[in-house]
Design a protein around this motif. Structure first.
Motif, PDB file in Angstrom:
ATOM      1  N   VAL A  22      11.518  12.080   4.514  1.00 45.64           N
ATOM      2  CA  VAL A  22      10.143  11.911   4.053  1.00 45.64           C
ATOM      3  C   VAL A  22      10.148  10.973   2.855  1.00 45.64           C
ATOM      4  O   VAL A  22      11.149  10.829   2.166  1.00 45.64           O
ATOM      5  CB  VAL A  22       9.479  13.260   3.673  1.00 45.64           C
ATOM      6  CG1 VAL A  22       9.349  14.164   4.877  1.00 45.64           C
ATOM      7  CG2 VAL A  22      10.227  13.948   2.567  1.00 45.64           C
ATOM      8  N   CYS A  23       9.025  10.336   2.625  1.00 44.16           N
ATOM      9  CA  CYS A  23       8.898   9.419   1.496  1.00 44.16           C
ATOM     10  C   CYS A  23       8.950  10.208   0.191  1.00 44.16           C
ATOM     11  O   CYS A  23       8.215  11.181   0.021  1.00 44.16           O
ATOM     12  CB  CYS A  23       7.583   8.655   1.608  1.00 44.16           C
ATOM     13  SG  CYS A  23       7.333   7.489   0.253  1.00 44.16           S
ATOM     14  N   GLN A  28       5.149  11.549   3.174  1.00 43.10           N
ATOM     15  CA  GLN A  28       4.862  11.300   4.585  1.00 43.10           C
ATOM     16  C   GLN A  28       6.181  11.071   5.329  1.00 43.10           C
ATOM     17  O   GLN A  28       7.152  10.564   4.756  1.00 43.10           O
ATOM     18  CB  GLN A  28       3.973  10.059   4.736  1.00 43.10           C
ATOM     19  CG  GLN A  28       2.588  10.228   4.156  1.00 43.10           C
ATOM     20  CD  GLN A  28       1.793  11.270   4.930  1.00 43.10           C
ATOM     21  OE1 GLN A  28       1.796  11.286   6.150  1.00 43.10           O
ATOM     22  NE2 GLN A  28       1.136  12.145   4.196  1.00 43.10           N
ATOM     23  N   MET A  30       9.068   9.356   7.455  1.00 44.05           N
ATOM     24  CA  MET A  30       9.512   7.965   7.479  1.00 44.05           C
ATOM     25  C   MET A  30      10.100   7.638   8.845  1.00 44.05           C
ATOM     26  O   MET A  30      10.587   8.530   9.545  1.00 44.05           O
ATOM     27  CB  MET A  30      10.559   7.741   6.385  1.00 44.05           C
ATOM     28  CG  MET A  30      10.042   8.048   4.991  1.00 44.05           C
ATOM     29  SD  MET A  30      11.279   7.826   3.724  1.00 44.05           S
ATOM     30  CE  MET A  30      11.064   6.079   3.399  1.00 44.05           C
ATOM     31  N   TYR A  42      15.218   3.820   6.370  1.00 46.71           N
ATOM     32  CA  TYR A  42      13.974   4.547   6.612  1.00 46.71           C
ATOM     33  C   TYR A  42      12.852   3.853   5.862  1.00 46.71           C
ATOM     34  O   TYR A  42      13.035   3.414   4.721  1.00 46.71           O
ATOM     35  CB  TYR A  42      14.103   5.999   6.145  1.00 46.71           C
ATOM     36  CG  TYR A  42      14.911   6.838   7.107  1.00 46.71           C
ATOM     37  CD1 TYR A  42      14.295   7.472   8.176  1.00 46.71           C
ATOM     38  CD2 TYR A  42      16.274   6.983   6.956  1.00 46.71           C
ATOM     39  CE1 TYR A  42      15.024   8.229   9.071  1.00 46.71           C
ATOM     40  CE2 TYR A  42      17.013   7.738   7.848  1.00 46.71           C
ATOM     41  CZ  TYR A  42      16.379   8.360   8.899  1.00 46.71           C
ATOM     42  OH  TYR A  42      17.103   9.109   9.789  1.00 46.71           O
ATOM     43  N   TRP A  43      11.671   3.759   6.511  1.00 42.40           N
ATOM     44  CA  TRP A  43      10.540   3.043   5.939  1.00 42.40           C
ATOM     45  C   TRP A  43       9.298   3.907   6.014  1.00 42.40           C
ATOM     46  O   TRP A  43       9.025   4.545   7.036  1.00 42.40           O
ATOM     47  CB  TRP A  43      10.317   1.744   6.698  1.00 42.40           C
ATOM     48  CG  TRP A  43       9.258   0.893   6.094  1.00 42.40           C
ATOM     49  CD1 TRP A  43       7.991   0.719   6.562  1.00 42.40           C
ATOM     50  CD2 TRP A  43       9.352   0.120   4.900  1.00 42.40           C
ATOM     51  NE1 TRP A  43       7.297  -0.123   5.729  1.00 42.40           N
ATOM     52  CE2 TRP A  43       8.113  -0.510   4.699  1.00 42.40           C
ATOM     53  CE3 TRP A  43      10.361  -0.095   3.982  1.00 42.40           C
ATOM     54  CZ2 TRP A  43       7.865  -1.335   3.629  1.00 42.40           C
ATOM     55  CZ3 TRP A  43      10.111  -0.920   2.915  1.00 42.40           C
ATOM     56  CH2 TRP A  43       8.881  -1.536   2.739  1.00 42.40           C
ATOM     57  N   CYS A  44       8.519   3.930   4.930  1.00 43.14           N
ATOM     58  CA  CYS A  44       7.242   4.641   4.879  1.00 43.14           C
ATOM     59  C   CYS A  44       6.137   3.605   5.080  1.00 43.14           C
ATOM     60  O   CYS A  44       5.953   2.731   4.244  1.00 43.14           O
ATOM     61  CB  CYS A  44       7.065   5.358   3.543  1.00 43.14           C
ATOM     62  SG  CYS A  44       5.460   6.160   3.377  1.00 43.14           S
ATOM     63  N   HIS A  45       5.417   3.720   6.185  1.00 47.42           N
ATOM     64  CA  HIS A  45       4.344   2.772   6.471  1.00 47.42           C
ATOM     65  C   HIS A  45       3.116   3.050   5.605  1.00 47.42           C
ATOM     66  O   HIS A  45       2.318   2.154   5.371  1.00 47.42           O
ATOM     67  CB  HIS A  45       3.979   2.827   7.958  1.00 47.42           C
ATOM     68  CG  HIS A  45       5.099   2.355   8.821  1.00 47.42           C
ATOM     69  ND1 HIS A  45       5.336   1.037   9.088  1.00 47.42           N
ATOM     70  CD2 HIS A  45       6.089   3.042   9.451  1.00 47.42           C
ATOM     71  CE1 HIS A  45       6.398   0.923   9.863  1.00 47.42           C
ATOM     72  NE2 HIS A  45       6.876   2.125  10.096  1.00 47.42           N
TER      73      HIS A  45
END
Length: 68
Positions: A22-23, A28, A30, A42-45
């Motif tokens: 999670v971010c 949120q 990821m 990992y990326w949080c949009h």
């Protein structure tokens, strides 16, 4: 002569199994992506933050709920 083994308080688990990434900023989930250098990250949009899969911040791992 060998050094004495010291136990260190490692905030990260040895395995990512059973954890959701999670971010650390907005909590949120990821998504996992392949990076150009062959690594994964990992990326949080939602907020546009990310980290490498092999070097997550301690706040980025949340235990998955246990199936009952």
């Amino acid at each position: 002569m060998k050094r004495a083994f010291r136990q260190q308080a490692d905030p990260l688990p040895a395995s990512g199994r059973g954890y959701q990434h999670v971010c650390p900023h907005c909590a949120q989930p990821m998504t996992l992506h392949d990076l150009r250098d062959g690594d994964q990250g990992y990326w949080c949009h939602a907020c546009g933050c990310g980290h490498r899969a092999g070097d997550p911040p301690a706040q980025a791992l949340r235990p998955l709920p246990q199936a009952g």
